[in-house]
Design an enzyme around this catalytic site. Structure first.
Site, short mmCIF file in Angstrom:
data_model
loop_
_atom_site.label_atom_id
_atom_site.label_comp_id
_atom_site.label_asym_id
_atom_site.label_seq_id
_atom_site.Cartn_x
_atom_site.Cartn_y
_atom_site.Cartn_z
N GLU A 57 0.82 -1.21 0.00
CA GLU A 57 0.00 0.00 0.00
C GLU A 57 0.86 1.26 0.00
O GLU A 57 0.54 2.24 -0.68
CB GLU A 57 -0.96 0.01 1.20
CG GLU A 57 -2.07 -1.02 1.12
CD GLU A 57 -2.95 -0.88 -0.12
OE1 GLU A 57 -2.93 0.18 -0.76
OE2 GLU A 57 -3.63 -1.86 -0.47
N TYR A 140 -6.41 6.84 3.61
CA TYR A 140 -6.57 5.73 2.68
C TYR A 140 -5.87 4.46 3.17
O TYR A 140 -6.45 3.38 3.24
CB TYR A 140 -6.05 6.09 1.28
CG TYR A 140 -5.79 4.84 0.49
CD1 TYR A 140 -6.86 4.12 -0.03
CD2 TYR A 140 -4.51 4.30 0.36
CE1 TYR A 140 -6.67 2.91 -0.69
CE2 TYR A 140 -4.30 3.11 -0.28
CZ TYR A 140 -5.37 2.42 -0.81
OH TYR A 140 -5.18 1.22 -1.42
N ASP A 158 -9.72 5.62 -2.49
CA ASP A 158 -8.56 6.03 -3.26
C ASP A 158 -9.05 6.63 -4.58
O ASP A 158 -10.24 6.84 -4.76
CB ASP A 158 -7.63 4.83 -3.51
CG ASP A 158 -8.19 3.91 -4.57
OD1 ASP A 158 -9.43 3.82 -4.67
OD2 ASP A 158 -7.41 3.30 -5.30
#
Length: 372
Positions: A57, A140, A158
DNA sequence: TATACGTGGCA
DNA sequence: TTGCCAAGTAT
């Protein structure tokens, strides 16, 4: 908190059906990615490794899947666990990150690993709020880790999700002001179970079907629910605030080479652009008109010869660098060191610096990340 | 809320 | 060639 968001009338009630359609689509069309477990394995109780979820991520922030794959493999082979990453030399992490961009991510990666090891016994905390308190983890990423690694029903928003949701519900507020509104719509659309699969399904849909240009609406599992498709042109969404134009700067870079071929590098300051990365000596980068890019501004006197000009585009300005080369005697400079030309690709050199060195010493930095 | 912060691919 | 875009965060 607004009493009545602008699009509330368009989604008066939760839409779990929509979420189920998406999950059904995901079961058949999910992408296989190095950091993922399959939905089938997930259904059997297999959990994604929080370390790998986190690492991927962070790498994926503002970065394409294709660019991330090789870096993800390199990092997980070299540092298989967060404990090993925490024990790594920070310079080695910067070297391994070189070329991926947004280098504060790499600095925060180390800080976060250290914190998780020191304050959380090497395990990521299992709540959105605790995750968000860690360096480099924002709204996020906290939601993504919480849902994907721990199946916590967090609203993951996102760029993909913003696009999908703004189209399905024809959100008329431009980004980034529309963010809270979009988060509410996501929350209303989420199913009770399979939080991680739902989040990844939204992102896969945005990446493969509900694309920025020429979305493939014919293949979309939400085509019957999409207000943008029904009423107007899906590509109109999401609305975005107008962007500013990118200014130009220019400067000079100086590639000094010793008789044995070694190149003189130095470390950049610890804050600002390309912080703590390696560079060849350069002038300041100033507005195009008043920049002095002559050899007068070289870091030291030498027989500098013009090698060529390098152009590089950063997010908020574009840079033109005049590159000079010189053969020089051995010397010592502040924050500097000599690197053999054959090992130049192992340094923490941002792409703009690789371009400059390449201009002065053709073929010097040809070796790619995949081979490194 | 606005700005700083990288890079590479694609139309 | 130029501009847009890609799983954002920190300040």
């Amino acid at each position: 908190m607004p009493a009545s968001p602008p699009t509330a009338s368009k989604s008066p009630c939760p839409q779990p059906l929509l979420g189920q359609k998406l999950l059904d689509w995901y079961d058949r069309h999910h992408r296989d990615l190095p950091w993922r477990t399959t939905p089938a394995a997930h259904a059997k109780g297999e959990r994604a490794d929080p370390y790998r979820v986190w690492l991927s991520e962070i790498m994926l922030q503002q970065t394409t899947v294709e660019a991330v794959k090789a870096y993800f493999r390199k990092f997980t082979e070299r540092w298989p666990t967060i404990t090993e990453l925490s024990a790594a030399d920070p310079d080695d992490i910067m070297k391994a990150w070189a070329g991926l961009g947004y280098y504060s991510r790499a600095r925060n990666l180390k800080k976060c690993a250290d914190l998780v090891v020191a304050a959380h016994q090497g395990k990521f905390p299992e709540s959105e709020a605790a995750l968000k308190a860690l360096p480099g983890i924002g709204d996020y990423t906290a939601a993504a880790i919480a849902s994907i690694a721990f199946d916590i029903p967090a609203a993951v928003v996102d760029g993909n999700v913003e696009r999908v949701i703004s189209r399905v519900f024809t959100v008329e507020t431009p980004l980034p002001a529309a963010k809270p509104e979009i988060r509410e719509l996501v929350a209303a659309t989420m199913p009770e179970a399979r939080a991680g699969d739902f989040a990844q399904a939204m992102m896969d849909l945005g990446a493969t079907i509900c694309t920025p240009k020429r979305p493939v609406c014919l293949h979309c599992p939400l085509r019957d629910d999409c207000l943008a498709l029904r009423q107007t042109d899906p590509e109109r969404y999401p609305l975005k605030a107008p962007k500013k134009e990118r200014p130009s700067r220019q400067g000079a870079a100086f590639v000094a080479q010793r008789s044995d071929g070694a190149v003189l590098l130095r470390k950049r300051p610890s804050s600002g652009l390309l912080a703590e990365m390696a560079e060849v000596p350069t002038t300041a980068w100033t507005a195009k008109q008043d920049g002095d890019t002559s050899t007068n501004s070289a870091p030291f006197a030498a027989a500098w010869r013009f090698s060529g000009q390098v152009k590089h585009v950063f997010t908020h300005f574009e840079l033109r660098l005049d590159v000079y080369h010189a053969s020089v005697p051995d010397m010592v400079i502040q924050n500097g060191w000599w690197t053999p030309i054959t090992e130049i690709h192992e340094e923490a050199l941002p792409t703009v610096m690789k371009k400059a060195i390449e201009a002065a010493i053709p073929s010097a930095t040809k070796r790619s990340i995949k081979q490194a």
